[in-house]
Design a protein around this motif. Structure first.
Motif, mmCIF file in Angstrom:
data_model
loop_
_atom_site.group_PDB
_atom_site.id
_atom_site.type_symbol
_atom_site.label_atom_id
_atom_site.label_comp_id
_atom_site.label_asym_id
_atom_site.label_seq_id
_atom_site.Cartn_x
_atom_site.Cartn_y
_atom_site.Cartn_z
ATOM 1 N N HIS A 136 0.942 -1.194 0.018
ATOM 2 C CA HIS A 136 0.099 0.184 0.066
ATOM 3 C C HIS A 136 0.770 1.126 0.060
ATOM 4 O O HIS A 136 2.152 1.074 0.116
ATOM 5 N N ASP A 140 5.427 4.826 4.985
ATOM 6 C CA ASP A 140 6.673 4.157 5.407
ATOM 7 C C ASP A 140 6.817 3.071 4.450
ATOM 8 O O ASP A 140 7.914 2.247 4.465
ATOM 9 N N HIS A 141 6.055 2.806 3.405
ATOM 10 C CA HIS A 141 6.193 1.977 2.526
ATOM 11 C C HIS A 141 6.458 2.370 1.092
ATOM 12 O O HIS A 141 7.322 1.847 0.248
ATOM 13 N N ASP A 239 0.798 -4.443 6.013
ATOM 14 C CA ASP A 239 0.064 -4.036 7.296
ATOM 15 C C ASP A 239 -1.387 -4.423 7.428
ATOM 16 O O ASP A 239 -2.140 -4.088 8.155
ATOM 17 N N HIS A 285 5.050 -4.970 10.739
ATOM 18 C CA HIS A 285 5.798 -4.083 11.761
ATOM 19 C C HIS A 285 5.803 -4.851 13.217
ATOM 20 O O HIS A 285 5.654 -4.135 14.096
HETATM 21 ZN ZN LIG Z 1 3.384 0.263 7.562
#
Ligand SMILES: [Zn+2]
Length: 301
Positions: A136, A140-141, A239, A285
């Motif tokens: 996605h 952070d990705h 996630d 995570h």
């Molecule tokens: Zn994430």
């Protein structure tokens, strides 16, 4: 900027059961500090659990890994997510934007941990990466997407449109990370040859080794990746599950835009782990499970 992505069509002519040589590298690109309630909403305030994502005290925070993966399929390189850009070491707000910086309380990005440097140490170059499968587009990705300008970027259905929305900042996106004229494509959802219990999927090389499955809920177009190695199956969950506890206990996160879909995805991943007890499920995570896994240059095969 395009509103709707063209649908991806593979050019590979692989065959089911053909034995491609496949290796999976886990890349640790840094750690960030967030409220514990971001991972599990029951760790937040009982009446207003999502508020804890911003209001949690220092004692209610946790460091979590930010990761990416490199799959080597014969001579083809495939990234899954991109990890933290090297810029996050010196100017994290410049990379993730102000909104996400209000959720992420700290960064640990040692020199040389970005995916470009790690791929280089494995003897490859980012220019060789053919596909980048993005679970996605959250900051952070997608942080290091600009390293992969020559690749075809594969997104789940609806993810691109969601990330272009007027309220995108509420969804954890920073459009500056992907406002490039790269080759973005939407992954088809094929009802044939899925990985049970997923009823749809897309077999990237047409040989069963890398299958993309839709796992919406964390975002509308979230997707996970099943890598079929000779030794075991590995589900790169992204996630859809933040930690092991997320799918084992069906524990919902603090950030919860699509509750019903996320619950269904968590349930599917739990059933996957039961149907395939030898498999390895890697959450997005997990601060406890991640350190126990093999990291690059070591690998799974
Ligand atoms: Zn994430």
């Amino acid at each position: 900027m395009r509103n709707r992505l063209p649908v991806f069509q593979r050019t590979e002519s692989g065959e089911k059961g053909r034995t491609a040589k496949v290796r999976l590298y886990l890349l640790e690109t840094g750690w960030v500090k967030v409220a514990r309630a971001l991972l599990h909403r029951e760790d937040g305030f009982p009446l207003l659990p999502s508020a804890a994502v911003w209001l949690a005290r220092e004692g209610d925070t946790v460091w979590i890994p930010v990761v990416a993966y490199l799959i080597v399929h014969d001579d083809d390189l495939v990234m899954v997510d991109t990890g933290l850009h090297e810029m996050c070491r010196t100017d994290p707000v410049g990379n993730i934007g102000h909104i996400m910086a209000s959720i992420i309380r700290g960064f640990r990005v040692p020199p040389g941990t970005d995916s470009k440097s790690q791929i280089g140490r494995l003897g490859y170059a980012v220019e060789q990466v053919k596909y980048v499968i993005i679970s996605h587009l959250h900051t952070d990705h997608a942080s290091a997407l600009e390293y992969f300008s020559l690749a075809t970027i594969l997104l789940g259905r609806g993810e691109w449109e969601a990330a272009q929305g007027l309220l995108r900042f509420q969804g954890g996106y920073n459009r500056r990370q992907f406002a490039f004229p790269y080759d973005f494509r939407e992954v088809p959802q094929d009802p044939i040859a899925p990985v049970p219990p997923f009823d749809r999927g897309y077999d990237l090389f047409n040989d069963g080794t890398v299958v993309i499955v839709p796992t919406p809920g964390h975002t509308i177009g979230h997707q996970s990746i099943v890598v079929r190695l000779p030794s075991q199956m590995v589900l790169l969950a992204g996630d859809a599950v933040l930690t092991e506890r997320s799918y084992r206990e069906l524990s919902l996160p603090g950030f919860l835009p699509y509750k019903g879909r996320l619950r269904a995805s968590l349930e599917a991943i739990r059933v996957f782990s039961e149907l395939h007890p030898e498999s390895l499920v890697i959450p997005g995570h997990d601060p406890e499970k991640w350190p126990a896994l093999k990291k690059a240059p070591d690998h799974y095969e």
